[in-house]
Every structure is written in structure tokens, then in C-alpha cells.
Scaffold this motif. Structure first.
Motif, PDB file in Angstrom:
ATOM      1  N   ALA A  34       4.837 -20.776 116.612  1.00 26.58           N
ATOM      2  CA  ALA A  34       3.815 -21.588 116.620  1.00 26.58           C
ATOM      3  C   ALA A  34       4.128 -23.316 116.972  1.00 26.58           C
ATOM      4  O   ALA A  34       3.499 -23.908 117.612  1.00 26.58           O
ATOM      5  CB  ALA A  34       2.869 -21.375 115.330  1.00 26.58           C
ATOM      6  N   MET A  35       5.280 -23.703 116.373  1.00 26.31           N
ATOM      7  CA  MET A  35       5.858 -24.892 116.527  1.00 26.31           C
ATOM      8  C   MET A  35       6.221 -24.867 118.000  1.00 26.31           C
ATOM      9  O   MET A  35       6.144 -25.954 118.653  1.00 26.31           O
ATOM     10  CB  MET A  35       7.056 -25.217 115.517  1.00 26.31           C
ATOM     11  CG  MET A  35       6.356 -25.635 114.162  1.00 26.31           C
ATOM     12  SD  MET A  35       7.702 -26.531 113.280  1.00 26.31           S
ATOM     13  CE  MET A  35       8.824 -24.968 112.936  1.00 26.31           C
ATOM     14  N   GLU A  36       6.736 -23.933 118.474  1.00 24.42           N
ATOM     15  CA  GLU A  36       7.243 -23.935 119.909  1.00 24.42           C
ATOM     16  C   GLU A  36       5.827 -24.061 120.808  1.00 24.42           C
ATOM     17  O   GLU A  36       5.942 -24.867 121.761  1.00 24.42           O
ATOM     18  CB  GLU A  36       7.862 -22.491 120.570  1.00 24.42           C
ATOM     19  CG  GLU A  36       9.345 -22.663 119.944  1.00 24.42           C
ATOM     20  CD  GLU A  36      10.082 -23.698 120.611  1.00 24.42           C
ATOM     21  OE1 GLU A  36       9.966 -23.867 122.039  1.00 24.42           O
ATOM     22  OE2 GLU A  36      11.045 -24.229 120.045  1.00 24.42           O
ATOM     23  N   LYS A  37       4.905 -23.427 120.481  1.00 28.91           N
ATOM     24  CA  LYS A  37       3.344 -23.624 121.094  1.00 28.91           C
ATOM     25  C   LYS A  37       2.989 -25.171 121.027  1.00 28.91           C
ATOM     26  O   LYS A  37       2.574 -25.762 121.903  1.00 28.91           O
ATOM     27  CB  LYS A  37       2.527 -22.879 120.802  1.00 28.91           C
ATOM     28  CG  LYS A  37       2.392 -21.316 121.469  1.00 28.91           C
ATOM     29  CD  LYS A  37       1.302 -20.647 121.098  1.00 28.91           C
ATOM     30  CE  LYS A  37       1.363 -19.352 121.594  1.00 28.91           C
ATOM     31  NZ  LYS A  37      -0.071 -18.580 121.247  1.00 28.91           N
ATOM     32  N   SER A  91      -1.017 -25.011 128.769  1.00 27.30           N
ATOM     33  CA  SER A  91      -1.359 -25.758 127.515  1.00 27.30           C
ATOM     34  C   SER A  91      -1.204 -24.968 126.265  1.00 27.30           C
ATOM     35  O   SER A  91      -1.843 -24.072 126.127  1.00 27.30           O
ATOM     36  CB  SER A  91      -2.830 -26.082 127.787  1.00 27.30           C
ATOM     37  OG  SER A  91      -3.317 -26.815 126.770  1.00 27.30           O
ATOM     38  N   PHE A  92      -0.315 -25.492 125.533  1.00 23.75           N
ATOM     39  CA  PHE A  92      -0.144 -24.756 124.134  1.00 23.75           C
ATOM     40  C   PHE A  92       0.553 -23.541 124.346  1.00 23.75           C
ATOM     41  O   PHE A  92       0.133 -22.556 123.651  1.00 23.75           O
ATOM     42  CB  PHE A  92      -1.349 -24.897 123.129  1.00 23.75           C
ATOM     43  CG  PHE A  92      -1.586 -26.066 122.968  1.00 23.75           C
ATOM     44  CD1 PHE A  92      -1.092 -26.874 121.911  1.00 23.75           C
ATOM     45  CD2 PHE A  92      -2.717 -26.612 123.511  1.00 23.75           C
ATOM     46  CE1 PHE A  92      -1.403 -28.100 121.580  1.00 23.75           C
ATOM     47  CE2 PHE A  92      -3.268 -27.860 123.170  1.00 23.75           C
ATOM     48  CZ  PHE A  92      -2.584 -28.576 122.028  1.00 23.75           C
ATOM     49  N   GLY A  93       1.382 -23.422 125.211  1.00 25.64           N
ATOM     50  CA  GLY A  93       2.190 -22.016 125.500  1.00 25.64           C
ATOM     51  C   GLY A  93       1.330 -21.019 126.139  1.00 25.64           C
ATOM     52  O   GLY A  93       1.758 -19.834 126.204  1.00 25.64           O
ATOM     53  N   ALA A  94       0.184 -21.328 126.729  1.00 32.85           N
ATOM     54  CA  ALA A  94      -0.639 -20.390 127.639  1.00 32.85           C
ATOM     55  C   ALA A  94      -0.870 -20.733 128.752  1.00 32.85           C
ATOM     56  O   ALA A  94      -0.891 -22.108 129.293  1.00 32.85           O
ATOM     57  CB  ALA A  94      -1.839 -19.871 126.807  1.00 32.85           C
ATOM     58  N   SER A 144       1.126 -19.702 108.696  1.00 29.89           N
ATOM     59  CA  SER A 144       2.491 -18.932 108.902  1.00 29.89           C
ATOM     60  C   SER A 144       3.483 -19.470 108.181  1.00 29.89           C
ATOM     61  O   SER A 144       4.126 -18.933 107.258  1.00 29.89           O
ATOM     62  CB  SER A 144       3.129 -18.883 110.425  1.00 29.89           C
ATOM     63  OG  SER A 144       2.181 -17.954 111.275  1.00 29.89           O
ATOM     64  N   GLY A 145       3.500 -20.740 107.900  1.00 31.87           N
ATOM     65  CA  GLY A 145       4.419 -21.485 107.216  1.00 31.87           C
ATOM     66  C   GLY A 145       4.078 -21.291 105.695  1.00 31.87           C
ATOM     67  O   GLY A 145       5.107 -21.077 104.942  1.00 31.87           O
ATOM     68  N   ARG A 172      -6.069 -26.513 117.852  1.00 32.45           N
ATOM     69  CA  ARG A 172      -6.435 -26.199 116.510  1.00 32.45           C
ATOM     70  C   ARG A 172      -6.128 -25.015 116.141  1.00 32.45           C
ATOM     71  O   ARG A 172      -5.669 -24.660 115.001  1.00 32.45           O
ATOM     72  CB  ARG A 172      -7.964 -26.220 116.187  1.00 32.45           C
ATOM     73  CG  ARG A 172      -8.670 -27.543 116.086  1.00 32.45           C
ATOM     74  CD  ARG A 172     -10.197 -27.542 115.976  1.00 32.45           C
ATOM     75  NE  ARG A 172     -10.693 -29.010 116.098  1.00 32.45           N
ATOM     76  CZ  ARG A 172     -11.838 -29.273 117.025  1.00 32.45           C
ATOM     77  NH1 ARG A 172     -12.223 -28.575 117.946  1.00 32.45           N
ATOM     78  NH2 ARG A 172     -12.140 -30.483 117.016  1.00 32.45           N
ATOM     79  N   ALA A 173      -6.150 -23.943 117.148  1.00 26.75           N
ATOM     80  CA  ALA A 173      -5.726 -22.378 116.993  1.00 26.75           C
ATOM     81  C   ALA A 173      -4.293 -22.494 116.656  1.00 26.75           C
ATOM     82  O   ALA A 173      -3.788 -21.867 115.911  1.00 26.75           O
ATOM     83  CB  ALA A 173      -6.016 -21.776 118.118  1.00 26.75           C
ATOM     84  N   VAL A 174      -3.400 -23.340 117.437  1.00 24.98           N
ATOM     85  CA  VAL A 174      -2.149 -23.400 117.131  1.00 24.98           C
ATOM     86  C   VAL A 174      -1.710 -23.955 115.988  1.00 24.98           C
ATOM     87  O   VAL A 174      -0.666 -23.436 115.180  1.00 24.98           O
ATOM     88  CB  VAL A 174      -1.427 -24.122 118.264  1.00 24.98           C
ATOM     89  CG1 VAL A 174       0.192 -24.541 118.069  1.00 24.98           C
ATOM     90  CG2 VAL A 174      -1.531 -23.449 119.669  1.00 24.98           C
ATOM     91  N   MET A 175      -2.284 -24.980 115.337  1.00 23.86           N
ATOM     92  CA  MET A 175      -2.198 -25.741 114.208  1.00 23.86           C
ATOM     93  C   MET A 175      -2.515 -24.590 113.115  1.00 23.86           C
ATOM     94  O   MET A 175      -1.712 -24.752 112.063  1.00 23.86           O
ATOM     95  CB  MET A 175      -3.039 -27.085 114.101  1.00 23.86           C
ATOM     96  CG  MET A 175      -2.334 -28.104 115.037  1.00 23.86           C
ATOM     97  SD  MET A 175      -3.198 -29.569 114.957  1.00 23.86           S
ATOM     98  CE  MET A 175      -2.999 -30.163 113.516  1.00 23.86           C
TER      99      MET A 175
END
Length: 186
Positions: free
Chosen positions: A166-169, A5-8, A111-112, A102-105
Motif C-alpha cells: 500500500a505504501m508503494e501505491k 494513479s495510485f498504482g492503477a 494493514s499496518g 482514501r482507498a490506499v490510505m
């Protein structure tokens, strides 16, 4: 990544520090952290010189805004890298999909935004350095001034790549694991 879920992996998974340090995102965060130290450290240390007066002036064309902006962006990036590394360490322990989202967003947005701020910093410092008159006082701080410009450029790249990570996640939000396999293998 089974059950990802979200890359984890699943929540509650064990933490492996060696695997964590090998991740590209972790390496980039540490590099971004070092880059920010170089930028604000070189300006704080040698970015102000006495030019024709006892008062200190910014080495970048006597423009205090250039020094202040670079120092502020660097210090905030320094603390943000530390906080995001802590978040990355604790990410597998987050059980709520909404909290992971929320963490990924937050990571993607920050970062952007910071990639853009570093771009502005690079352009601002490079422009002011180009306009700086050649003087012996300025020559003493030239290496530090150039280092801040170079590492602000490197920071653009590192923060942009962190945004892409982060977009990949985030893709795991929009597409489930099965859809990811279908999209990646036509």
C-alpha cells in the motif's frame, strides 16, 4: 504504468482476473485470509477444553482473554481481507484521485494496524501457551493451539507486507510518474 494513479491504470480499464490473481498483493490477501481462518477456526474448534470441571476453559493457560482476542482479530481480518479484495477488484474503476488516495490510505493504515494486532496476538498466545500446565486435556488441543500461534506469526509478515504494498501505491501520490522514474534510475 502510463497514466497511472495510485498504482492503477486509467479509470474504466477492463478487469483481467488472471492478472489480478498474479499480483503479489492479491496473493498476500488470500494468504492472510487463509491464515485468519486457521487462527480463529482452530481456537473455536479445539481452543476450549474441560479442565477439572464441566465448564470449558481456554487452552491457553485458562485465559479466556487469549482465546477471545485471537478469535476477534482473526474474524475481523477475515472480513477485512474479503472487503479489501473487493476494493482491489474495483480500484481501477475509481475515477477520482481523491477517492483512490482514501482507498490506499485506508489499506495502508489498516494493514499496518493489523500487523501490529497480529504481533500482539502472537506474543499473547505464545506467552500463555508457555505458561500452560501439561495435562491430558491440554494435550488433545496442543496441535490446534500451536497452529494458531504459528499462523498468527505468519499473519504478522503477510499484513506487514500488505502495508508495504500500500505504501508503494501511495508513492504515486507524493511523486508523479516522471519523478518515480527519476528516483528509481539515478
Amino acid at each position: 504504468m502510463e497514466g497511472a494513479s495510485f498504482g492503477a491504470g486509467r479509470a474504466g480499464a477492463g478487469f483481467d482476473p488472471i492478472e489480478f490473481l498474479k499480483q503479489p498483493q492479491t496473493i498476500l490477501r488470500i494468504a492472510s485470509w487463509v491464515f485468519s481462518i486457521v487462527v480463529f477456526g482452530s481456537i473455536i474448534n479445539e481452543g476450549y477444553v474441560n479442565i477439572d470441571s464441566p465448564q470449558l476453559h481456554c487452552v491457553y493457560n485458562r485465559n479466556d482473554d487469549a482465546c477471545n482476542y485471537a478469535i476477534a482479530i482473526g474474524i475481523i481480518a477475515f472480513f477485512a481481507c474479503v472487503l479489501f479484495i473487493i476494493m482491489d477488484i474495483n480500484f481501477p474503476q475509481i475515477s477520482s484521485v481523491k477517492d483512490r488516495k482514501r482507498a490506499v490510505m485506508l489499506d495502508m493504515g489498516f494493514s499496518g494496524l493489523w500487523s501490529f494486532f497480529w504481533f500482539v496476538c502472537f506474543c499473547f498466545l505464545a506467552n500463555q501457551w508457555q505458561r500452560t500446565p501439561k495435562m491430558p486435556e491440554v494435550d488433545q488441543a496442543a496441535d490446534a493451539a500451536r497452529a494458531a500461534i504459528a499462523f498468527s506469526f505468519f499473519s504478522i509478515i503477510s499484513w506487514a507486507y500488505l502495508s508495504l504494498c500500500a505504501m508503494e501505491k501511495f508513492k504515486y501520490l507524493a511523486f508523479g510518474e516522471e519523478e518515480q522514474r527519476v528516483l528509481s534510475h539515478p
